[in-house]
Motif scaffolding. Structure first.
Motif, PDB file in Angstrom:
ATOM      1  N   TYR A 115       4.885  12.243   6.098  1.00  0.00           N
ATOM      2  CA  TYR A 115       6.229  12.816   5.888  1.00  0.00           C
ATOM      3  C   TYR A 115       7.101  11.845   5.103  1.00  0.00           C
ATOM      4  O   TYR A 115       7.793  12.235   4.162  1.00  0.00           O
ATOM      5  CB  TYR A 115       6.874  13.143   7.239  1.00  0.00           C
ATOM      6  N   ASP A 116       7.070  10.565   5.478  1.00  0.00           N
ATOM      7  CA  ASP A 116       7.859   9.570   4.762  1.00  0.00           C
ATOM      8  C   ASP A 116       7.354   9.394   3.321  1.00  0.00           C
ATOM      9  O   ASP A 116       8.145   9.203   2.395  1.00  0.00           O
ATOM     10  CB  ASP A 116       7.818   8.221   5.493  1.00  0.00           C
ATOM     11  N   ILE A 117       6.039   9.461   3.145  1.00  0.00           N
ATOM     12  CA  ILE A 117       5.470   9.375   1.797  1.00  0.00           C
ATOM     13  C   ILE A 117       5.976  10.541   0.950  1.00  0.00           C
ATOM     14  O   ILE A 117       6.411  10.359  -0.198  1.00  0.00           O
ATOM     15  CB  ILE A 117       3.927   9.379   1.845  1.00  0.00           C
ATOM     16  N   THR A 118       5.937  11.751   1.520  1.00  0.00           N
ATOM     17  CA  THR A 118       6.388  12.938   0.794  1.00  0.00           C
ATOM     18  C   THR A 118       7.859  12.815   0.411  1.00  0.00           C
ATOM     19  O   THR A 118       8.256  13.159  -0.714  1.00  0.00           O
ATOM     20  CB  THR A 118       6.167  14.203   1.652  1.00  0.00           C
ATOM     21  N   LYS A 119       8.691  12.331   1.341  1.00  0.00           N
ATOM     22  CA  LYS A 119      10.118  12.170   1.050  1.00  0.00           C
ATOM     23  C   LYS A 119      10.351  11.171  -0.082  1.00  0.00           C
ATOM     24  O   LYS A 119      11.197  11.390  -0.948  1.00  0.00           O
ATOM     25  CB  LYS A 119      10.869  11.693   2.300  1.00  0.00           C
ATOM     26  N   ARG A 120       9.576  10.096  -0.068  1.00  0.00           N
ATOM     27  CA  ARG A 120       9.735   9.082  -1.128  1.00  0.00           C
ATOM     28  C   ARG A 120       9.259   9.617  -2.474  1.00  0.00           C
ATOM     29  O   ARG A 120       9.831   9.308  -3.513  1.00  0.00           O
ATOM     30  CB  ARG A 120       8.967   7.821  -0.743  1.00  0.00           C
ATOM     31  N   ILE A 121       8.187  10.407  -2.471  1.00  0.00           N
ATOM     32  CA  ILE A 121       7.721  11.035  -3.719  1.00  0.00           C
ATOM     33  C   ILE A 121       8.812  11.961  -4.247  1.00  0.00           C
ATOM     34  O   ILE A 121       9.104  11.987  -5.451  1.00  0.00           O
ATOM     35  CB  ILE A 121       6.415  11.817  -3.491  1.00  0.00           C
ATOM     36  N   ALA A 122       9.430  12.713  -3.337  1.00  0.00           N
ATOM     37  CA  ALA A 122      10.466  13.672  -3.722  1.00  0.00           C
ATOM     38  C   ALA A 122      11.650  13.003  -4.413  1.00  0.00           C
ATOM     39  O   ALA A 122      12.283  13.599  -5.288  1.00  0.00           O
ATOM     40  CB  ALA A 122      10.945  14.447  -2.495  1.00  0.00           C
ATOM     41  N   GLU A 123      11.944  11.766  -4.038  1.00  0.00           N
ATOM     42  CA  GLU A 123      13.070  11.056  -4.648  1.00  0.00           C
ATOM     43  C   GLU A 123      12.912  10.931  -6.161  1.00  0.00           C
ATOM     44  O   GLU A 123      13.889  10.958  -6.902  1.00  0.00           O
ATOM     45  CB  GLU A 123      13.208   9.656  -4.035  1.00  0.00           C
ATOM     46  N   LYS A 124      11.644  10.814  -6.629  1.00  0.00           N
ATOM     47  CA  LYS A 124      11.418  10.585  -8.058  1.00  0.00           C
ATOM     48  C   LYS A 124      10.702  11.743  -8.748  1.00  0.00           C
ATOM     49  O   LYS A 124      10.568  11.742  -9.976  1.00  0.00           O
ATOM     50  CB  LYS A 124      10.609   9.304  -8.243  1.00  0.00           C
ATOM     51  N   ALA A 125      10.242  12.730  -8.005  1.00  0.00           N
ATOM     52  CA  ALA A 125       9.480  13.837  -8.597  1.00  0.00           C
ATOM     53  C   ALA A 125      10.373  14.723  -9.465  1.00  0.00           C
ATOM     54  O   ALA A 125      11.568  14.884  -9.200  1.00  0.00           O
ATOM     55  CB  ALA A 125       8.835  14.668  -7.502  1.00  0.00           C
ATOM     56  N   ASP A 126       9.776  15.300 -10.504  1.00  0.00           N
ATOM     57  CA  ASP A 126      10.509  16.220 -11.376  1.00  0.00           C
ATOM     58  C   ASP A 126      10.823  17.524 -10.646  1.00  0.00           C
ATOM     59  O   ASP A 126      11.903  18.092 -10.805  1.00  0.00           O
ATOM     60  CB  ASP A 126       9.682  16.551 -12.630  1.00  0.00           C
ATOM     61  N   VAL A 127       9.854  18.011  -9.860  1.00  0.00           N
ATOM     62  CA  VAL A 127       9.997  19.294  -9.175  1.00  0.00           C
ATOM     63  C   VAL A 127       9.708  19.114  -7.691  1.00  0.00           C
ATOM     64  O   VAL A 127       8.690  18.532  -7.312  1.00  0.00           O
ATOM     65  CB  VAL A 127       9.032  20.355  -9.757  1.00  0.00           C
ATOM     66  N   ILE A 128      10.622  19.623  -6.860  1.00  0.00           N
ATOM     67  CA  ILE A 128      10.410  19.650  -5.419  1.00  0.00           C
ATOM     68  C   ILE A 128      10.256  21.108  -5.016  1.00  0.00           C
ATOM     69  O   ILE A 128      11.106  21.944  -5.320  1.00  0.00           O
ATOM     70  CB  ILE A 128      11.604  19.035  -4.662  1.00  0.00           C
ATOM     71  N   VAL A 129       9.170  21.424  -4.331  1.00  0.00           N
ATOM     72  CA  VAL A 129       8.905  22.784  -3.868  1.00  0.00           C
ATOM     73  C   VAL A 129       9.146  22.822  -2.361  1.00  0.00           C
ATOM     74  O   VAL A 129       8.645  21.963  -1.638  1.00  0.00           O
ATOM     75  CB  VAL A 129       7.459  23.215  -4.184  1.00  0.00           C
TER      76      VAL A 129
ATOM     77  N   ILE B 281      19.771  16.394   0.381  1.00  0.00           N
ATOM     78  CA  ILE B 281      20.550  15.842  -0.736  1.00  0.00           C
ATOM     79  C   ILE B 281      20.788  14.351  -0.526  1.00  0.00           C
ATOM     80  O   ILE B 281      20.678  13.537  -1.452  1.00  0.00           O
ATOM     81  CB  ILE B 281      21.899  16.586  -0.875  1.00  0.00           C
ATOM     82  N   SER B 282      21.099  13.993   0.721  1.00  0.00           N
ATOM     83  CA  SER B 282      21.345  12.585   1.049  1.00  0.00           C
ATOM     84  C   SER B 282      20.085  11.745   0.853  1.00  0.00           C
ATOM     85  O   SER B 282      20.134  10.650   0.277  1.00  0.00           O
ATOM     86  CB  SER B 282      21.837  12.477   2.491  1.00  0.00           C
ATOM     87  N   SER B 283      18.928  12.261   1.325  1.00  0.00           N
ATOM     88  CA  SER B 283      17.677  11.498   1.221  1.00  0.00           C
ATOM     89  C   SER B 283      17.230  11.337  -0.235  1.00  0.00           C
ATOM     90  O   SER B 283      16.583  10.345  -0.585  1.00  0.00           O
ATOM     91  CB  SER B 283      16.580  12.168   2.037  1.00  0.00           C
ATOM     92  N   LEU B 284      17.574  12.313  -1.087  1.00  0.00           N
ATOM     93  CA  LEU B 284      17.189  12.239  -2.499  1.00  0.00           C
ATOM     94  C   LEU B 284      18.107  11.329  -3.296  1.00  0.00           C
ATOM     95  O   LEU B 284      17.765  10.900  -4.403  1.00  0.00           O
ATOM     96  CB  LEU B 284      17.200  13.635  -3.128  1.00  0.00           C
ATOM     97  N   GLY B 285      19.301  11.066  -2.749  1.00  0.00           N
ATOM     98  CA  GLY B 285      20.256  10.224  -3.456  1.00  0.00           C
ATOM     99  C   GLY B 285      20.814  10.889  -4.710  1.00  0.00           C
ATOM    100  O   GLY B 285      21.062  10.224  -5.714  1.00  0.00           O
TER     101      GLY B 285
ATOM    102  N   GLU C 257       0.826  -1.211   0.000  1.00  0.00           N
ATOM    103  CA  GLU C 257       0.000   0.000   0.000  1.00  0.00           C
ATOM    104  C   GLU C 257       0.858   1.258   0.000  1.00  0.00           C
ATOM    105  O   GLU C 257       0.548   2.245  -0.674  1.00  0.00           O
ATOM    106  CB  GLU C 257      -0.924   0.026   1.232  1.00  0.00           C
ATOM    107  N   PHE C 258       1.972   1.213   0.767  1.00  0.00           N
ATOM    108  CA  PHE C 258       2.874   2.352   0.852  1.00  0.00           C
ATOM    109  C   PHE C 258       3.436   2.700  -0.529  1.00  0.00           C
ATOM    110  O   PHE C 258       3.422   3.867  -0.949  1.00  0.00           O
ATOM    111  CB  PHE C 258       4.008   2.039   1.837  1.00  0.00           C
ATOM    112  N   GLU C 259       3.902   1.688  -1.236  1.00  0.00           N
ATOM    113  CA  GLU C 259       4.470   1.905  -2.571  1.00  0.00           C
ATOM    114  C   GLU C 259       3.394   2.345  -3.565  1.00  0.00           C
ATOM    115  O   GLU C 259       3.655   3.166  -4.454  1.00  0.00           O
ATOM    116  CB  GLU C 259       5.142   0.622  -3.076  1.00  0.00           C
ATOM    117  N   GLU C 260       2.194   1.832  -3.391  1.00  0.00           N
ATOM    118  CA  GLU C 260       1.092   2.215  -4.282  1.00  0.00           C
ATOM    119  C   GLU C 260       0.736   3.696  -4.117  1.00  0.00           C
ATOM    120  O   GLU C 260       0.469   4.394  -5.103  1.00  0.00           O
ATOM    121  CB  GLU C 260      -0.141   1.357  -3.987  1.00  0.00           C
ATOM    122  N   VAL C 261       0.747   4.166  -2.863  1.00  0.00           N
ATOM    123  CA  VAL C 261       0.465   5.584  -2.599  1.00  0.00           C
ATOM    124  C   VAL C 261       1.513   6.462  -3.283  1.00  0.00           C
ATOM    125  O   VAL C 261       1.192   7.495  -3.895  1.00  0.00           O
ATOM    126  CB  VAL C 261       0.444   5.863  -1.076  1.00  0.00           C
ATOM    127  N   ILE C 262       2.766   6.087  -3.196  1.00  0.00           N
ATOM    128  CA  ILE C 262       3.846   6.868  -3.816  1.00  0.00           C
ATOM    129  C   ILE C 262       3.657   6.916  -5.326  1.00  0.00           C
ATOM    130  O   ILE C 262       3.760   7.983  -5.948  1.00  0.00           O
ATOM    131  CB  ILE C 262       5.218   6.268  -3.452  1.00  0.00           C
TER     132      ILE C 262
END
Length: 637
Positions: free
Chosen positions: A168-182, A198-202, A138-143
């Motif tokens: 918060y964790d969902i948002t961080k995981r979305i940010a890893e693959k999102a085109d734009v982070i605001v 920077i570390s969390s985004l890899g 479910e977590f991965e599906e939400v992302i």
């Protein structure tokens, strides 16, 4: 036209803006751009950046000052997405994106929230984190779902709450693959928060394109992010905390340190009519070193031990369900930073009257906060108030930059700038009589300008002077409601007041009293009749405090011949222009600007003002102001 521009028509000069940004990012250059209110800077910069970013896999980090500005970026991304697929997410603090009642109740800053979050997970006391492990699918599906289109934080929060997962964790995981982070400026300006991101985004810095919106705020925000303060109140609390946890050596060390600081305070401030005084940084430790007979190496060891003890205290308090703070740890962290900065010419060491007595580390070089941009693909700085662009470039240390100033959008017939030639807030001219004369100007302007009017003063001291001359009483007699900006109120309380002020635009109108450089003269948008005119009382020059004088000296050393201009005059002129800009939020909006300070007519100040102000500027007396205002508004709105 960019394939990422979602609207049917371009506004004037938008294509040139988009092309400029596009070329800059392709060539790995930076850009400093001034474009007026109503230009459409947000959608233009996204349209310029996204084609290159999407094609070559760069991540766009869009930074703004307020939540309102950040939300606007998501709205523009949603508009783009209807034409061309793009993903985007808005980062908020842990406290705003956490469902755990303990963290929401007890944390007050980003650092404490991070420590609490870490410990709750470690102790198995966060059910939302535990659910992540149980509900991996479910977590991965939400992302995946939120990567299909840009989303507001509230959308993610509601979805996560339904599934009992950590937003918060969902948002961080979305940010890893999102085109734009605001995100807010803090994600770039705070070294520790930036490195964590920077570390969390890899990613590496070279993978980023960074956009700074409303970049005129950057110098002050950078200084704030690099500075720090510690009060005697915190030291006294740390002594009690150390005794409570039986850390008696630390308690003894802090007691002696506190007595030394009180002695230093009596020498520097107690008998003097000043709020702050520079101190030789080593004097802070002189008393404790003399009493205990220790050297600097032992001192550093003690302070590091305090930091470790502080971590243990926080963990213990979390386990017991108590507020997760440690005064011992806080004092240790501050004093270690104080020690590490001794000898640096880009910091000022102060003792102040703040909270009884405080030590303050004041950063003097805002460019230090942006040293990392040398590594990014491109950094874009944009605002409606950056003139002169060369000064902004110098102060923020921006290299390899294209610079462009776009012309005004306000129609000349819709703009009116009147400057009173017989009043000023210069120190030697302030008196009850002078304030009464200014009150006459303000009351007449409020009476003749339809609906809502803003009155922004050079300082709270000037505002108080006007109130002592019965400004609020006189304004109420015009039939308009009066709202007064208060120091120290929460954002929520202030937003409620502004909403009430704006609502009066649909009735008889209202007058908002505030200060230039404050949240209501810079961070708020007023459309239509919500702000048909502003009265600017004085020029918001800073008082010549030790920190202001140190800033001037530092800039003079770094930029010979420009120290006072960069450190004193220019920041005030930009605040004046920002406050004036509350009137015109589009090319069609009509508005009056009345400036109660004849110094604005001086050439040295006029050169820092935008063309839409100087082109229509007229010197006036009270009588001629009445005539100009009547004529301007008799033609309708």
């Amino acid at each position: 036209m960019s394939e990422y521009f979602p609207y049917e028509k371009l506004r004037p000069n938008q294509k040139e803006f988009i092309d400029l940004i596009s070329e800059a990012v392709k060539n790995g250059e930076n850009a400093i751009v001034e474009a007026p209110t109503g230009f459409g800077k947000t959608i233009s910069v996204l349209a310029g950046v996204l084609p290159f970013a999407k094609e070559y896999g760069y991540k766009v980090l869009y930074l703004a000052r307020t939540h309102r500005q950040m939300d606007r970026v998501i709205e523009e991304l949603k508009a783009i997405h209807r034409k061309k697929p793009v993903s985007g997410v808005e980062l908020r603090s842990r406290k705003e994106l956490c469902l755990h009642t303990y963290l929401r109740q007890f944390t007050t800053d980003a650092y404490n929230a991070m420590i609490v979050c870490k410990n709750l997970k470690k102790l198995g006391k966060c059910p939302f984190y535990e659910n992540e492990k149980k509900k991996k699918a479910e977590f991965e599906e939400v992302i995946r779902f939120f990567l299909t289109e840009p989303s507001h934080p509230a959308e993610i929060l509601n979805y996560a709450e339904t599934l009992e997962l950590c937003p918060y964790d969902i948002t961080k995981r979305i940010a890893e693959k999102a085109d734009v982070i605001v995100a807010s400026y803090l994600y770039a300006l705070s070294p520790s928060i930036r490195e964590s991101l920077i570390s969390s985004l890899g990613v590496d810095y070279s993978d980023l394109i960074i956009i700074f919106d409303e970049a005129h705020n950057l110098p002050d925000q950078a200084i704030s992010a690099l500075s720090d303060r510690l009060s005697i109140h915190t030291i006294n609390r740390a002594i009690k905390e150390a005794d409570e946890y039986r850390e008696h050596e630390i308690a003894n060390f802090l007691s002696i340190l506190g007595k030394g600081l009180e002695k230093l305070y009596s020498e520097k401030l107690a008998e003097r009519d000043v709020e702050e005084a520079p101190v030789q940084p080593k004097l802070v430790f002189a008393h404790v070193i003399g009493i205990l007979g220790i050297n600097e190496r032992w001192l550093v060891k003690t302070l590091n031990e305090m930091v470790s003890v502080g971590d243990a205290i926080r963990e213990d308090r979390i386990e017991k369900g108590k507020p997760p703070r440690s005064y011992v740890g806080r004092v240790g962290e501050f004093l270690l930073l104080w020690l590490s900065l001794i000898g640096r010419d880009d910091y000022l060491f102060l003792m102040t009257r703040e909270k009884g007595m405080s030590l303050e580390l004041v950063a003097l070089d805002p460019s230090r906060a942006l040293s990392f941009i040398r590594e990014v693909q491109s950094a874009i700085f944009m605002s409606g108030t950056l003139t002169p662009l060369e000064a902004f470039r110098d102060v923020m240390g921006i290299e390899n930059a294209r610079m462009k100033k776009f012309p005004r959008m306000v129609k000349k017939e819709n703009a009116q700038v009147l400057v009173a030639k017989d009043v000023s807030t210069r120190g030697d001219e302030r008196s009850l009589q002078a304030y009464r004369k200014m009150v006459e100007y303000i009351v007449e302007a409020a009476r003749l300008i339809p609906k809502n009017v803003g009155v922004f003063t050079a300082s709270y001291e000037v505002l108080q002077g006007l109130l002592s001359a019965n400004l609020d009483v006189r304004l109420e007699k015009t039939g308009k409601a009066v709202f007064v900006e208060q120091q120290g109120v929460s954002s929520r309380e202030n937003d409620l007041m502004i909403a009430q002020f704006k609502a009066h635009a649909k009735a008889n109108g209202a007058v908002l009293l505030g200060v230039m450089g404050g949240r209501n003269s810079e961070g708020q948008d007023y459309s239509g009749d919500e702000m048909n005119g502003v009265v600017l009382v004085g020029i918001p020059y800073a008082r010549p405090t030790p920190r202001v004088q140190a800033q001037i000296r530092y800039f003079e050393k770094k930029f010979p011949g420009k120290g006072k201009y960069y450190g004193y005059y220019l920041p005030a002129h930009r605040k004046l222009v920002q406050a004036a800009g509350r009137v015109h939020r589009s090319a069609e909006e009509k508005g009056s600007i009345v400036i109660l300070d004849y110094r604005v007519l001086w050439r040295s100040i006029r050169k820092d003002l935008p063309d839409w102000m100087t082109e229509t500027m007229k010197p006036v007396t009270l009588q001629t102001m009445r005539l100009y205002l009547k004529r301007f508004w008799s033609n309708g709105r």
